[in-house]
Design a protein around this motif. Structure first.
Motif, mmCIF file in Angstrom:
data_model
loop_
_atom_site.group_PDB
_atom_site.id
_atom_site.type_symbol
_atom_site.label_atom_id
_atom_site.label_comp_id
_atom_site.label_asym_id
_atom_site.label_seq_id
_atom_site.Cartn_x
_atom_site.Cartn_y
_atom_site.Cartn_z
ATOM 1 N N ARG A 21 -31.546 56.263 -68.787
ATOM 2 C CA ARG A 21 -30.290 56.770 -69.359
ATOM 3 C C ARG A 21 -30.499 58.231 -69.694
ATOM 4 O O ARG A 21 -31.320 58.590 -70.552
ATOM 5 N N ILE A 68 -21.556 56.799 -65.863
ATOM 6 C CA ILE A 68 -20.862 55.977 -66.842
ATOM 7 C C ILE A 68 -19.598 56.716 -67.230
ATOM 8 O O ILE A 68 -19.607 57.929 -67.407
ATOM 9 N N LEU A 72 -16.923 51.063 -72.290
ATOM 10 C CA LEU A 72 -18.174 50.338 -72.471
ATOM 11 C C LEU A 72 -18.234 49.060 -71.652
ATOM 12 O O LEU A 72 -19.234 48.800 -70.966
ATOM 13 N N ASP A 75 -18.514 49.900 -67.997
ATOM 14 C CA ASP A 75 -19.831 50.468 -67.718
ATOM 15 C C ASP A 75 -20.904 49.378 -67.724
ATOM 16 O O ASP A 75 -21.798 49.367 -66.860
ATOM 17 N N ILE A 76 -20.824 48.455 -68.668
ATOM 18 C CA ILE A 76 -21.788 47.362 -68.722
ATOM 19 C C ILE A 76 -21.715 46.532 -67.443
ATOM 20 O O ILE A 76 -22.744 46.169 -66.856
ATOM 21 N N LYS A 80 -24.817 46.279 -64.974
ATOM 22 C CA LYS A 80 -25.364 44.921 -64.847
ATOM 23 C C LYS A 80 -25.469 44.530 -63.382
ATOM 24 O O LYS A 80 -26.465 43.930 -62.959
ATOM 25 N N GLY A 99 -25.407 53.412 -78.843
ATOM 26 C CA GLY A 99 -24.597 53.051 -77.683
ATOM 27 C C GLY A 99 -25.391 52.980 -76.395
ATOM 28 O O GLY A 99 -25.151 52.106 -75.556
ATOM 29 N N SER A 100 -26.354 53.881 -76.215
ATOM 30 C CA SER A 100 -27.163 53.860 -74.991
ATOM 31 C C SER A 100 -28.017 52.597 -74.933
ATOM 32 O O SER A 100 -28.210 52.005 -73.864
ATOM 33 N N LEU A 103 -25.715 49.585 -74.086
ATOM 34 C CA LEU A 103 -25.359 49.552 -72.670
ATOM 35 C C LEU A 103 -26.441 48.883 -71.843
ATOM 36 O O LEU A 103 -26.172 47.950 -71.077
ATOM 37 N N ALA A 107 -26.562 44.997 -70.239
ATOM 38 C CA ALA A 107 -26.655 44.923 -68.786
ATOM 39 C C ALA A 107 -27.907 44.186 -68.322
ATOM 40 O O ALA A 107 -28.153 44.066 -67.117
#
Length: 328
Positions: A21, A68, A72, A75-76, A80, A99-100, A103, A107
């Motif tokens: 990330r 991303i 959320l 993005d997940i 994933k 948050g990072s 995520l 995932a």
């Protein structure tokens, strides 16, 4: 010294996938480059995840990049799906945010990073927060400590003294074509008079860029600005006597910086792009902490300090010093 050609030669070997990330801001993303090089040299095939605009900084590498978008759940879902193709996916978090970690964890990626922002419970390995250091060193440290936590021997121990951005061929071609199209002289100076946001409630930009235009012309340099799309009006106010061109892509801009005689910027994303392509540069500061965020380059000269913006004559003197070094 580890060169990019040596780094990329590792791809001929069997490499483990590692999801990384990236930091959210352009300057931070540039400052993470030595950490990414270390991870790759140590045997990992990097899959980069970050904000869409950051990805272009890494287009010249062979690393995969997935954006991303800020939703959320969406993005997940996408990350994933990406991670599902890897057995026991592993990840490294360069940002400090909760948050990072959410995520990657949601995932299905076991992640490692600094144990900050109350996220240690989500991390497979929580790296202790280090003492105050430069951001380049901070990113390097978390990568190095993560390798040790995974039982992987780091490929080398010494942090390089410069960033190592590899420009994409299309961006180098884009810069050449743009230079030809606008008939830009061979010797030009890139000005970056705008710095977005505030630091500790204070404006981050120096207000005298236009006063550099005439001195630069006297030194045989054409002062130019390539603003971001949302900076055009502000740039026209900040440096009306410079030549202001239409915005270009981030990758093309980096390639233009690599060709500039000098880049003059506030402590901002532009200053770090300039250092990433090893351009001669001046960084003008007045409110930020240079021990943490100054460009990681021996071709950079800092003018000013926290709490004190420099005078115009100080910046002009710095211009002469930087230009004299590049001529020698």
């Amino acid at each position: 010294m580890i060169t990019l050609s040596k780094l990329h030669s590792y791809r001929n070997k069997s490499m483990s996938k590692l999801f990384v990330r990236l930091p959210n801001h352009i300057g931070d993303a540039c400052m993470s480059m030595p950490a990414l090089d270390l991870l790759e040299a140590s045997g990992f095939d990097l899959c980069l995840v970050g904000k869409p605009f950051v990805g272009e900084l890494f287009e010249g590498t062979l690393r995969r990049f997935d954006p991303i978008e800020g939703n959320l759940l969406e993005d997940i879902r996408r990350i994933k799906e990406l991670a599902a193709s890897v057995k026991n996916p592993k990840g490294l978090l360069l940002p400090n945010s909760l948050g990072s970690a959410l995520l990657f964890t949601a995932a299905g990626i076991k992640c490692t990073g600094y144990g900050t922002d109350g996220r240690s419970i989500l991390l497979e390995h929580a790296i202790p927060k280090p003492p105050r250091m430069h951001e380049v060193e901070r990113f390097w440290n978390v990568a190095y400590k993560a390798l040790e936590a995974w039982g992987v021997k780091p490929a080398y121990d010494k942090l390089p003294k410069r960033l190592n951005m590899k420009l994409a061929q299309r961006n180098e071609a884009g810069a050449r074509n743009l230079i030809s199209k606008i008939n830009l002289p061979e010797k030009f100076a890139i000005l970056a008079p705008i710095a977005k946001g505030r630091h500790e409630g204070k404006e981050k930009y120096w207000k005298h860029f236009n006063e550099l235009v005439a001195p630069l012309k006297e030194r045989g340099l054409t002062p130019v600005v390539f603003p971001a799309k949302d900076e055009i009006d502000a740039v026209k106010l900040a440096a009306p006597d410079a030549i202001i061109y239409e915005p270009t892509s981030l990758g093309n801009f980096a390639a233009l910086c690599s060709r500039a005689s000098i880049v003059i910027a506030n402590d901002s994303g532009v200053s770090h792009i300039a250092s990433a392509v090893h351009a001669p540069q001046i960084t003008i500061v007045g409110v930020t902490d240079t021990d943490r965020t100054s460009p990681w380059s021996d071709l950079n000269m800092i003018v000013g300090k926290k709490g004190q913006w420099p005078e115009v004559n100080e910046v002009i003197s710095a211009i002469d010093q930087v230009l004299s070094k590049t001529k020698s």
